[in-house]
Design a protein around this motif. Structure first.
Motif, PDB file in Angstrom:
ATOM      1  N   ASP A   1      57.466  -7.307 -21.722  1.00  0.00           N
ATOM      2  CA  ASP A   1      58.160  -6.292 -20.747  1.00  0.00           C
ATOM      3  C   ASP A   1      58.666  -7.058 -19.658  1.00  0.00           C
ATOM      4  OD1 ASP A   1      58.895  -4.030 -19.534  1.00  0.00           O
ATOM      5  OD2 ASP A   1      56.768  -3.494 -19.015  1.00  0.00           O
ATOM      6  N   PRO A   2      60.000  -7.457 -19.587  1.00  0.00           N
ATOM      7  CA  PRO A   2      60.259  -8.134 -18.418  1.00  0.00           C
ATOM      8  C   PRO A   2      59.875  -7.715 -17.074  1.00  0.00           C
ATOM      9  CG  PRO A   2      62.176  -7.495 -19.935  1.00  0.00           C
ATOM     10  CD  PRO A   2      60.980  -6.789 -20.311  1.00  0.00           C
ATOM     11  N   LEU A   3      59.449  -8.688 -16.160  1.00  0.00           N
ATOM     12  CA  LEU A   3      59.041  -8.457 -14.955  1.00  0.00           C
ATOM     13  C   LEU A   3      59.842  -9.208 -14.089  1.00  0.00           C
ATOM     14  CD1 LEU A   3      55.295  -9.189 -15.153  1.00  0.00           C
ATOM     15  CD2 LEU A   3      56.428  -6.918 -15.044  1.00  0.00           C
ATOM     16  N   VAL A   4      60.172  -8.620 -12.675  1.00  0.00           N
ATOM     17  CA  VAL A   4      60.930  -9.381 -11.652  1.00  0.00           C
ATOM     18  C   VAL A   4      60.138  -9.524 -10.375  1.00  0.00           C
ATOM     19  CG1 VAL A   4      61.974  -7.502 -11.110  1.00  0.00           C
ATOM     20  CG2 VAL A   4      63.092  -9.749 -10.656  1.00  0.00           C
ATOM     21  N   MET A   5      59.840 -10.648  -9.709  1.00  0.00           N
ATOM     22  CA  MET A   5      58.919 -10.669  -8.494  1.00  0.00           C
ATOM     23  C   MET A   5      59.912 -10.354  -7.315  1.00  0.00           C
ATOM     24  SD  MET A   5      56.021 -13.157  -8.211  1.00  0.00           S
ATOM     25  CE  MET A   5      54.913 -13.242  -6.669  1.00  0.00           C
ATOM     26  N   LEU A   6      59.516  -9.710  -6.458  1.00  0.00           N
ATOM     27  CA  LEU A   6      60.484  -9.267  -5.034  1.00  0.00           C
ATOM     28  C   LEU A   6      59.882 -10.338  -3.971  1.00  0.00           C
ATOM     29  CD1 LEU A   6      60.701  -5.487  -5.020  1.00  0.00           C
ATOM     30  CD2 LEU A   6      62.015  -7.267  -6.431  1.00  0.00           C
ATOM     31  N   CYS A   7      60.405 -11.149  -3.643  1.00  0.00           N
ATOM     32  CA  CYS A   7      59.749 -12.227  -2.813  1.00  0.00           C
ATOM     33  C   CYS A   7      60.531 -12.441  -1.441  1.00  0.00           C
ATOM     34  CB  CYS A   7      59.904 -13.509  -3.801  1.00  0.00           C
ATOM     35  SG  CYS A   7      59.118 -13.670  -5.228  1.00  0.00           S
ATOM     36  N   THR A   8      59.534 -12.948  -0.513  1.00  0.00           N
ATOM     37  CA  THR A   8      60.113 -13.507   0.908  1.00  0.00           C
ATOM     38  C   THR A   8      59.768 -14.940   0.706  1.00  0.00           C
ATOM     39  OG1 THR A   8      59.783 -13.481   3.106  1.00  0.00           O
ATOM     40  CG2 THR A   8      57.898 -12.698   1.939  1.00  0.00           C
ATOM     41  N   CYS A   9      60.720 -15.879   1.278  1.00  0.00           N
ATOM     42  CA  CYS A   9      60.171 -17.180   1.430  1.00  0.00           C
ATOM     43  C   CYS A   9      59.973 -17.278   2.847  1.00  0.00           C
ATOM     44  CB  CYS A   9      61.597 -18.084   1.084  1.00  0.00           C
ATOM     45  SG  CYS A   9      61.226 -19.852   1.346  1.00  0.00           S
TER      46      CYS A   9
ATOM     47  N   GLY B   1      57.637 -21.854   3.899  1.00  0.00           N
ATOM     48  CA  GLY B   1      58.309 -22.256   2.835  1.00  0.00           C
ATOM     49  C   GLY B   1      58.166 -21.910   1.372  1.00  0.00           C
ATOM     50  N   GLN B   2      57.027 -21.154   1.510  1.00  0.00           N
ATOM     51  CA  GLN B   2      56.396 -20.697  -0.284  1.00  0.00           C
ATOM     52  C   GLN B   2      57.068 -19.249  -0.392  1.00  0.00           C
ATOM     53  OE1 GLN B   2      53.950 -22.308  -1.437  1.00  0.00           O
ATOM     54  NE2 GLN B   2      54.301 -23.952  -0.192  1.00  0.00           N
TER      55      GLN B   2
ATOM     56  N   GLN C   1      46.870 -36.223   2.611  1.00  0.00           N
ATOM     57  CA  GLN C   1      47.831 -35.364   3.253  1.00  0.00           C
ATOM     58  C   GLN C   1      48.886 -35.282   2.292  1.00  0.00           C
ATOM     59  OE1 GLN C   1      48.656 -36.650   7.311  1.00  0.00           O
ATOM     60  NE2 GLN C   1      46.769 -35.550   8.216  1.00  0.00           N
ATOM     61  N   CYS C   2      49.553 -36.421   1.848  1.00  0.00           N
ATOM     62  CA  CYS C   2      50.488 -36.559   1.138  1.00  0.00           C
ATOM     63  C   CYS C   2      50.349 -36.053  -0.486  1.00  0.00           C
ATOM     64  CB  CYS C   2      51.091 -37.890   0.847  1.00  0.00           C
ATOM     65  SG  CYS C   2      52.097 -38.327   2.206  1.00  0.00           S
ATOM     66  N   GLU C   3      49.052 -36.121  -0.780  1.00  0.00           N
ATOM     67  CA  GLU C   3      48.809 -35.814  -2.167  1.00  0.00           C
ATOM     68  C   GLU C   3      48.661 -34.095  -2.068  1.00  0.00           C
ATOM     69  OE1 GLU C   3      46.131 -39.695  -3.641  1.00  0.00           O
ATOM     70  OE2 GLU C   3      45.011 -37.836  -2.991  1.00  0.00           O
ATOM     71  N   ARG C   4      48.112 -33.662  -1.156  1.00  0.00           N
ATOM     72  CA  ARG C   4      47.782 -32.259  -0.853  1.00  0.00           C
ATOM     73  C   ARG C   4      49.283 -31.497  -0.718  1.00  0.00           C
ATOM     74  NH1 ARG C   4      44.036 -29.091   2.334  1.00  0.00           N
ATOM     75  NH2 ARG C   4      42.501 -30.432   1.656  1.00  0.00           N
ATOM     76  N   TYR C   5      50.108 -32.210  -0.117  1.00  0.00           N
ATOM     77  CA  TYR C   5      51.442 -31.201   0.008  1.00  0.00           C
ATOM     78  C   TYR C   5      52.332 -31.532  -1.446  1.00  0.00           C
ATOM     79  CZ  TYR C   5      51.415 -30.200   5.188  1.00  0.00           C
ATOM     80  OH  TYR C   5      51.063 -29.765   6.289  1.00  0.00           O
ATOM     81  N   ALA C   6      52.282 -32.564  -2.017  1.00  0.00           N
ATOM     82  CA  ALA C   6      52.604 -32.848  -3.323  1.00  0.00           C
ATOM     83  C   ALA C   6      52.379 -31.824  -4.379  1.00  0.00           C
ATOM     84  CB  ALA C   6      52.479 -34.088  -3.862  1.00  0.00           C
ATOM     85  N   LEU C   7      51.420 -31.169  -4.110  1.00  0.00           N
ATOM     86  CA  LEU C   7      50.713 -30.141  -5.032  1.00  0.00           C
ATOM     87  C   LEU C   7      51.307 -28.795  -4.719  1.00  0.00           C
ATOM     88  CD1 LEU C   7      46.900 -30.432  -5.161  1.00  0.00           C
ATOM     89  CD2 LEU C   7      48.547 -30.711  -7.069  1.00  0.00           C
ATOM     90  N   LEU C   8      51.703 -28.691  -3.448  1.00  0.00           N
ATOM     91  CA  LEU C   8      52.036 -27.211  -2.863  1.00  0.00           C
ATOM     92  C   LEU C   8      53.571 -27.167  -2.816  1.00  0.00           C
ATOM     93  CD1 LEU C   8      49.744 -27.454   0.092  1.00  0.00           C
ATOM     94  CD2 LEU C   8      49.407 -26.465  -1.904  1.00  0.00           C
ATOM     95  N   TYR C   9      54.359 -28.043  -2.728  1.00  0.00           N
ATOM     96  CA  TYR C   9      55.922 -27.830  -2.684  1.00  0.00           C
ATOM     97  C   TYR C   9      56.572 -28.421  -3.988  1.00  0.00           C
ATOM     98  CZ  TYR C   9      55.103 -26.376   2.247  1.00  0.00           C
ATOM     99  OH  TYR C   9      54.769 -25.580   3.028  1.00  0.00           O
TER     100      TYR C   9
END
Ligand code: GLU
Ligand code: MG
Length: 433
Positions: free
Chosen positions: A4-12, A16-17, A425-433
């Motif tokens: 069943d096709p879904l679509v997410m309604l999103c804010t950035c 920046g997520q 810190q870099c490792e952490r951000y690399a996972l998130l962005y």
């Protein structure tokens, strides 16, 4: 795939997520006006998961109203589907919420329109493709192009299917780093497309067993992943108004005032455009990013670059500028909105540039830099946030509440990461962005 096709309604969001709620695609038309429910405190969810102190707590209701023009539905092989639409965050009475990043950009575009101007932009984005073997000597190298396999082709096909016109794709200087450019569009569409492009890149990578990260810096010693915003001003009829052959560097008075508005506010702007703790590992001299509060002529280390015109005679239509002190930790809407608001303050003041640099500010004496008001960009997110706190034009543009919650959110993020060394810190951000 069937389902069943879904679509997410999103804010950035501030982080920046891209966050939101999914509905059946078939319900989209019905949800066009009513959207889906949303909560103010969602804005305080940091990229790291923890929620910053929220003035709203568990109280209050909003809704996400989708802009159906932003609908992306692209399948990437059997493995991945990108299916989302961007939404405005609205009050229940149908007014735009004062803290919606997309609304912030819309207000900036409207303010520009009041002055008879429009802005077109194109986001140039860099990212690392984890899973591609790192080798030295990769920049622009055909070997590094080959090693990304089918990613580029799958990515470009998906961009096109999403209505985004790709331009170039290349191996860049950093570890497993690539860069993509796309065609320019009106400000709001350009920011929307920057969000869409990242999601499509991530999905294209995942569908091939790779991972795309737009983190500001993959490792402390590496060059960063920049987001460079190319922009140009036009009048209401779409005629470019950047060029005046009679003036220095061909800058029209309008363009110069706009650029000076940005330049003067670069230090507080960084809080919004380079919004991660690790962003400041990138904004240092000799990394081809940006390090000073300067507008530079054809200089890839200027915070704002006057870009070259490739065909002599085409200056009137081709002269444009590039904001380089940005990365993907910033919501593209917040980023572009902030740049426009800063530019507007310059327009209103009929500001003039103290200088256009043609050499590296690092090679100037302190006295020369002071004469041209060239200062270092902030060297930490905390410093940038202090600048933003005392910046009246940006505070007024954001509105009191948005300004306050932005500072609270980002200061909380600074605290969250304070115990980690730069590598972690870099490792952490690399996972998130
Ligand atoms: N990687 C550089 C940055 O961090 C940009 C290199 C370039 O495309 O000029 O902005
Ligand atoms: Mg590049």
């Amino acid at each position: 795939m069937s389902g069943d096709p879904l679509v997410m309604l999103c804010t950035c969001d501030i982080a920046g997520q891209v966050r939101g709620k999914a509905i059946p695609l078939r319900a989209l038309e019905r949800r066009r006006e009513i959207g889906v429910g949303w909560t103010p405190t969602n804005l305080m969810i940091t990229a790291h998961g923890a929620i910053a102190p929220s003035p709203w707590g568990s109280r209050g209701d909003l809704y996400l109203r989708p802009d159906l023009e932003t609908l992306v539905r692209v399948e990437l092989g059997e493995e991945r589907v990108v299916s989302f639409a961007l939404a405005d965050v609205m009050e229940l009475d149908g007014r735009p919420w004062s803290c919606c990043p997309r609304g912030f950009l819309k207000r900036a575009v409207a303010a520009l329109d009041e002055r008879g101007l429009r802005l077109r932009a194109a986001f140039e984005q860099e990212f690392a493709l984890l899973g591609v073997e790192e080798r030295p000597n990769s920049p622009y190298n055909l070997d590094a192009f080959r090693r990304q396999g089918w990613f580029g082709e799958r990515f470009f096909a998906a961009l096109r299917e999403a209505g985004i016109e790709p331009d170039t794709f290349m191996p860049e200087y950093g570890p497993a780093q690539y860069e993509v450019t796309i065609h320019h569009a009106e400000a709001l569409r350009a920011a929307d497309q920057a969000v869409q492009l990242r999601e499509i890149a991530r999905a294209a990578a995942e569908s091939l067993g790779l991972r795309a990260t737009f983190t500001p810096v993959l490792r402390p010693d590496a060059v960063g992943n920049g987001v460079h915003v190319h922009f140009s001003l036009m009048d209401r009829d779409g005629r470019p108004c950047n060029f005046d052959p009679a003036r220095p560097f061909g800058l029209s008075a309008t363009a110069e005032a706009f650029l000076e508005g940005i330049r003067r506010h670069l230090r507080p702007l960084c809080a919004l455009t380079a919004a991660a703790v690790t962003s400041y590992l990138r904004l240092v001299p000799n990394r081809w990013s940006a390090a000073w509060t300067n507008v530079g002529h054809q200089d890839r280390e200027a915070a704002v670059r006057i870009c070259p015109v490739f065909r002599p005679g085409s200056e009137a239509s081709a002269l444009h500028f590039e904001y380089r002190a940005a990365d993907a930790a910033a919501s593209p809407h917040l980023l572009l909105g902030a740049v426009i608001w800063a530019g507007l303050s310059g327009l209103d003041a009929e500001a003039r540039l103290p200088t256009v640099t043609t050499r590296d500010p690092a090679d100037m004496s302190e006295e020369q830099r002071a004469r041209h008001d060239i200062r270092r960009l902030p060297t930490s997110l905390a410093e940038a946030l202090d600048e933003l706190e005392s910046c009246t034009p940006l505070r007024e543009a954001m509105g009191e509440t948005f300004h306050q919650v932005y500072l609270a959110h980002k200061r909380f993020e600074v605290e969250l990461l304070a115990e980690l060394d730069p590598l972690r810190q870099c490792e952490r951000y690399a996972l998130l962005y």
